[in-house]
Design an enzyme around this catalytic site. Sequence first.
Site, short mmCIF file in Angstrom:
data_model
loop_
_atom_site.label_atom_id
_atom_site.label_comp_id
_atom_site.label_asym_id
_atom_site.label_seq_id
_atom_site.Cartn_x
_atom_site.Cartn_y
_atom_site.Cartn_z
N CYS A 130 -7.12 -2.64 7.06
CA CYS A 130 -7.09 -3.95 6.42
C CYS A 130 -5.74 -4.17 5.73
O CYS A 130 -5.08 -5.21 5.91
CB CYS A 130 -8.25 -4.06 5.44
SG CYS A 130 -8.41 -5.69 4.69
N CYS A 131 -5.29 -3.17 4.95
CA CYS A 131 -3.98 -3.28 4.29
C CYS A 131 -2.86 -3.40 5.33
O CYS A 131 -1.87 -4.10 5.10
CB CYS A 131 -3.71 -2.06 3.41
SG CYS A 131 -4.57 -2.05 1.84
N CYS A 211 -6.08 -6.79 -4.50
CA CYS A 211 -7.08 -7.72 -3.98
C CYS A 211 -8.37 -7.63 -4.80
O CYS A 211 -8.75 -6.55 -5.27
CB CYS A 211 -7.39 -7.38 -2.53
SG CYS A 211 -6.02 -7.70 -1.41
N CYS A 214 -10.94 -5.01 -3.79
CA CYS A 214 -10.61 -3.58 -3.89
C CYS A 214 -10.11 -3.21 -5.29
O CYS A 214 -9.42 -2.19 -5.44
CB CYS A 214 -9.56 -3.21 -2.86
SG CYS A 214 -10.08 -3.50 -1.17
N CYS A 237 -1.27 0.93 -1.03
CA CYS A 237 -1.71 0.00 0.02
C CYS A 237 -1.01 0.27 1.34
O CYS A 237 -1.50 -0.11 2.40
CB CYS A 237 -1.48 -1.45 -0.41
SG CYS A 237 0.25 -1.86 -0.61
S1 SF4 Z 1 -6.41 -4.14 -0.88
FE1 SF4 Z 1 -8.41 -4.26 0.15
S2 SF4 Z 1 -8.73 -6.40 0.81
FE2 SF4 Z 1 -6.58 -6.14 0.20
S3 SF4 Z 1 -5.56 -5.79 2.12
FE3 SF4 Z 1 -6.03 -3.77 1.28
S4 SF4 Z 1 -8.07 -3.19 2.03
FE4 SF4 Z 1 -7.73 -5.39 2.48
#
Ligand code: SF4
Length: 253
Positions: A130-131, A211, A214, A237
Site C-alpha cells: 500500500c505504501c 495516514c 495506520c 513507509c
Molecule cells: S500508511 Fe497505511 S494507508 Fe498510508 S499508504 Fe501506508 S499502508 Fe497505505
Amino acid sequence: MTALAINETESDLNQDLHARARSLEHKYSNLGAQELVSRSANEIFGERITLVSSFGTGSAVLLHMVARANKRTPVLFVDTGKHFGETLRYRNQLVDLLGLENVSSLRPQVDDVSRLDPQGILFTQNTDACCAFRKVAPLNLALQEFDAWFTGRRRDQNDQRETMTRFEVANGKIKVNALANWTSEMVENYFSEHKLPKHPLEADGFLSIGCMTCTDRVAAGEDPRAGRWRDQNKTECGIHLADTEFKNIGIDI
Ligand code: SF4
C-alpha cells in the site's frame, strides 16, 4: 549501449554522488539548521532541491525555515488519499501562514488505485504494498526533476536514524537532513519562539502522524512513533528506504 556499460555508468554516477555528499558533509555539517537550509535552497542546489513534507507534528519547523530561505522552493506533499482531514486542513493553514508559493500534492496513479486497491483496503492486508503505490511511487516520479530533497528526520526519532548524517545519498538523490542533530526539545522551543501552530491532533495524543488508517495515539512515555503501524514489524513507509531494501512487496508498480 550494453547493459554492462549502463551499469558501469550508473555505478560511476553513484560514486560521484557519494563523493559529493561526503564533501558537502565535510564543508557544511557544522552550520546551523537555518543556514544549512538557506545555503542549500539558494546556492548549493538552487531550484534542484525540494522539501518533502508530511505536514505532521514537527513539520512546521522545516517548512518555516524553507519559507524564510526562499518561498519559491518546491514543497511536495504525498496525498495518499488516506490522510486525516485535520492534516489536510493543517497543510492549508501552514501554506497560507508561511506564504509558501510552490506546494504540490502528489497522488497515486488512478490506474494503480483501480488495479491494486479498488476497495481501498490494501492497508489491512499488505502495508508495504500500500505504501509502495500510494507513497513511494508518486514521490519517486516527482523526484525525477530534482537532485536533492530536504527531510525533517532526526537522529533521536528511532534506532535506524541514530547514525544519520546531514547529507546522505539514497536512490540517486542527495537527502539533506537539516534537522538531523536536533532534539524534540529544540523542536518544541522553535515552535514557541516562532509561534507556529501545532497539528490539531497532537493534543489528542497523536505524536507522529501518517495516514489515518495506520496511525494510533501513543500513551505517555511511549516512543512517539509507536502509533505508526502499531503491532506490525514496520517502522518506515518506504520513502526513506533504499530501492534495494524496498522489494518483494508482492505487487508490480
Ligand atoms: S500508511 Fe497505511 S494507508 Fe498510508 S499508504 Fe501506508 S499502508 Fe497505505
